[in-house]
Design a protein around this motif. Structure first.
Motif, mmCIF file in Angstrom:
data_model
loop_
_atom_site.group_PDB
_atom_site.id
_atom_site.type_symbol
_atom_site.label_atom_id
_atom_site.label_comp_id
_atom_site.label_asym_id
_atom_site.label_seq_id
_atom_site.Cartn_x
_atom_site.Cartn_y
_atom_site.Cartn_z
ATOM 1 N N THR A 1 0.833 -1.207 0.000
ATOM 2 C CA THR A 1 0.000 0.000 0.000
ATOM 3 C C THR A 1 0.864 1.251 0.000
ATOM 4 O O THR A 1 0.602 2.206 -0.754
ATOM 5 C CB THR A 1 -0.924 0.003 1.232
ATOM 6 O OG1 THR A 1 -1.764 -1.169 1.194
ATOM 7 C CG2 THR A 1 -1.800 1.251 1.252
ATOM 8 N N ILE A 2 1.898 1.271 0.855
ATOM 9 C CA ILE A 2 2.796 2.430 0.921
ATOM 10 C C ILE A 2 3.539 2.598 -0.407
ATOM 11 O O ILE A 2 3.707 3.715 -0.903
ATOM 12 C CB ILE A 2 3.789 2.267 2.087
ATOM 13 C CG1 ILE A 2 3.033 2.365 3.415
ATOM 14 C CG2 ILE A 2 4.889 3.332 2.025
ATOM 15 C CD1 ILE A 2 3.888 2.096 4.634
ATOM 16 N N LEU A 3 3.964 1.495 -0.978
ATOM 17 C CA LEU A 3 4.648 1.548 -2.273
ATOM 18 C C LEU A 3 3.729 2.148 -3.339
ATOM 19 O O LEU A 3 4.154 3.001 -4.132
ATOM 20 C CB LEU A 3 5.092 0.144 -2.687
ATOM 21 C CG LEU A 3 5.691 0.005 -4.094
ATOM 22 C CD1 LEU A 3 6.955 0.846 -4.230
ATOM 23 C CD2 LEU A 3 5.982 -1.469 -4.402
ATOM 24 N N ALA A 4 2.460 1.705 -3.355
ATOM 25 C CA ALA A 4 1.506 2.207 -4.346
ATOM 26 C C ALA A 4 1.250 3.702 -4.153
ATOM 27 O O ALA A 4 1.177 4.462 -5.135
ATOM 28 C CB ALA A 4 0.192 1.428 -4.239
ATOM 29 N N LEU A 5 1.146 4.128 -2.892
ATOM 30 C CA LEU A 5 0.935 5.557 -2.610
ATOM 31 C C LEU A 5 2.136 6.385 -3.065
ATOM 32 O O LEU A 5 1.983 7.480 -3.631
ATOM 33 C CB LEU A 5 0.692 5.763 -1.111
ATOM 34 C CG LEU A 5 -0.650 5.267 -0.554
ATOM 35 C CD1 LEU A 5 -0.650 5.358 0.965
ATOM 36 C CD2 LEU A 5 -1.803 6.084 -1.133
ATOM 37 N N ARG A 6 3.339 5.876 -2.815
ATOM 38 C CA ARG A 6 4.556 6.595 -3.197
ATOM 39 C C ARG A 6 4.669 6.710 -4.719
ATOM 40 O O ARG A 6 4.999 7.791 -5.253
ATOM 41 C CB ARG A 6 5.785 5.875 -2.618
ATOM 42 C CG ARG A 6 7.106 6.577 -2.949
ATOM 43 C CD ARG A 6 8.266 5.932 -2.243
ATOM 44 N NE ARG A 6 8.462 4.541 -2.627
ATOM 45 C CZ ARG A 6 9.034 4.163 -3.771
ATOM 46 N NH1 ARG A 6 9.442 5.077 -4.657
ATOM 47 N NH2 ARG A 6 9.206 2.880 -4.035
ATOM 48 N N GLN B 1 12.173 6.665 -3.249
ATOM 49 C CA GLN B 1 12.417 6.326 -1.847
ATOM 50 C C GLN B 1 13.289 7.384 -1.179
ATOM 51 O O GLN B 1 13.066 7.736 -0.013
ATOM 52 C CB GLN B 1 13.076 4.943 -1.752
ATOM 53 C CG GLN B 1 12.144 3.794 -2.072
ATOM 54 C CD GLN B 1 12.812 2.435 -1.901
ATOM 55 O OE1 GLN B 1 14.041 2.318 -1.955
ATOM 56 N NE2 GLN B 1 11.998 1.401 -1.705
ATOM 57 N N GLU B 2 14.273 7.903 -1.903
ATOM 58 C CA GLU B 2 15.167 8.918 -1.349
ATOM 59 C C GLU B 2 14.409 10.211 -1.037
ATOM 60 O O GLU B 2 14.649 10.853 -0.005
ATOM 61 C CB GLU B 2 16.319 9.200 -2.320
ATOM 62 C CG GLU B 2 17.335 8.074 -2.459
ATOM 63 C CD GLU B 2 16.812 6.879 -3.236
ATOM 64 O OE1 GLU B 2 15.783 7.039 -3.956
ATOM 65 O OE2 GLU B 2 17.398 5.790 -3.109
ATOM 66 N N GLU B 3 13.465 10.574 -1.921
ATOM 67 C CA GLU B 3 12.665 11.774 -1.678
ATOM 68 C C GLU B 3 11.748 11.588 -0.468
ATOM 69 O O GLU B 3 11.528 12.518 0.314
ATOM 70 C CB GLU B 3 11.837 12.103 -2.923
ATOM 71 C CG GLU B 3 12.679 12.616 -4.099
ATOM 72 C CD GLU B 3 11.863 12.760 -5.368
ATOM 73 O OE1 GLU B 3 12.189 13.646 -6.181
ATOM 74 O OE2 GLU B 3 10.902 11.971 -5.547
ATOM 75 N N LEU B 4 11.240 10.367 -0.322
ATOM 76 C CA LEU B 4 10.391 10.079 0.832
ATOM 77 C C LEU B 4 11.200 10.153 2.120
ATOM 78 O O LEU B 4 10.710 10.640 3.141
ATOM 79 C CB LEU B 4 9.740 8.694 0.685
ATOM 80 C CG LEU B 4 8.784 8.257 1.806
ATOM 81 C CD1 LEU B 4 7.645 9.257 1.952
ATOM 82 C CD2 LEU B 4 8.234 6.866 1.516
#
Length: 259
Positions: A12-17, A24-27
């Motif tokens: 779910t988190i991957l899909a939202l990102r 991932q670096e920006e997150l």
């Protein structure tokens, strides 16, 4: 969201990102969580604490509480669907259970009878637990503490009764002792039936006439059990009450599914 298990949580988190086109670096820069932690969460290797999850979701412009309630709502629908289906199985199995309870008093029973009897009781108990847990969810949805508590008590009372039936089959209880204790069980647990019926009746505004009728039937059955002598009438009253309870759970499932 907090109740969502891995690997679904990470997915779910991957899909939202990815929906936000964020690396991932920006997150990591947004939420101040290590890139290794983000990688492990998205891979489903670890479950983050609620505080960490809140930060990550906030960084993705996603409301934690909204997500949490959405997951709870979806789980409630799944439970209600399972509850009415297993409630139907419980109702049908209960008919077979009645026949087995009658034949247990017959002499010269086959050797396999005790195991058939035990298995049937366990099926009854398992399906009933899921069936009644559906009403715990109904009580939660409508904020009825009485329905939730009485449903849990119904599960507890049924557990005691079914286990008692199994134990007495393998013990030296006489038929008269067994029937006497069963009558006492009806009296002891009648209050729970009445409380459960009152809870359903009070929810008639939300459940409609089916809730009102089911509540009245459940109260009537409980009152019959209280008299001990009229206990057999209470058992007959529970037949239509159980059918209506299955209908209530199905209607709740169908209503929430379309919301």
């Amino acid at each position: 969201m907090a109740t969502l298990k891995q690997p679904q949580l990470g997915q779910t988190i991957l899909a939202l990102r990815q929906e936000k086109n964020i690396t991932q670096e920006e997150l990591v820069d947004r939420c101040n969580v290590s890139v290794r932690t983000i990688q492990r969460i998205e891979a489903g290797e670890v479950t983050p604490r609620d505080s960490t999850l809140r930060i990550i979701l906030a960084s993705l412009d996603y409301d934690f509480d909204k997500a949490f309630h959405k997951v709870q709502f979806k789980q409630r629908i799944e439970i209600l669907n399972m509850a009415w289906i297993l409630g139907s199985i419980y109702f049908l199995a209960g008919i077979a259970e009645t026949l087995l309870d009658y034949y247990r008093f017959e002499p010269n029973l086959p050797v396999y009878f005790s195991w058939v009897y035990t298995c049937s009781k366990m099926i009854i108990l398992t399906t009933y637990i899921v069936f009644m847990y559906g009403f715990v969810e109904v009580g939660t949805h409508f904020k009825s503490s009485l329905l939730k508590i009485s449903a849990f008590l119904m599960i507890g009372s049924m557990s005691i009764m079914e286990i008692y039936d199994i134990i007495t089959l393998f013990s030296n209880f006489t038929d008269e002792e067994f029937l006497f204790v069963k009558g006492l069980e009806g009296v002891a647990f009648a209050g729970i039936d009445i409380a459960f019926g009152i809870a359903l009746f009070k929810l008639s505004k939300d459940l409609g006439d089916v809730g009102k009728i089911t509540g009245l039937l459940q109260i009537g059955a409980g009152l019959c059990f209280l008299t001990f002598i009229l206990g057999f009438i209470g058992l007959f009253i529970l037949l239509p009450a159980t059918i209506l309870e299955i209908i209530i759970l199905y209607k709740m499932y169908d209503r929430l599914k379309t919301e």
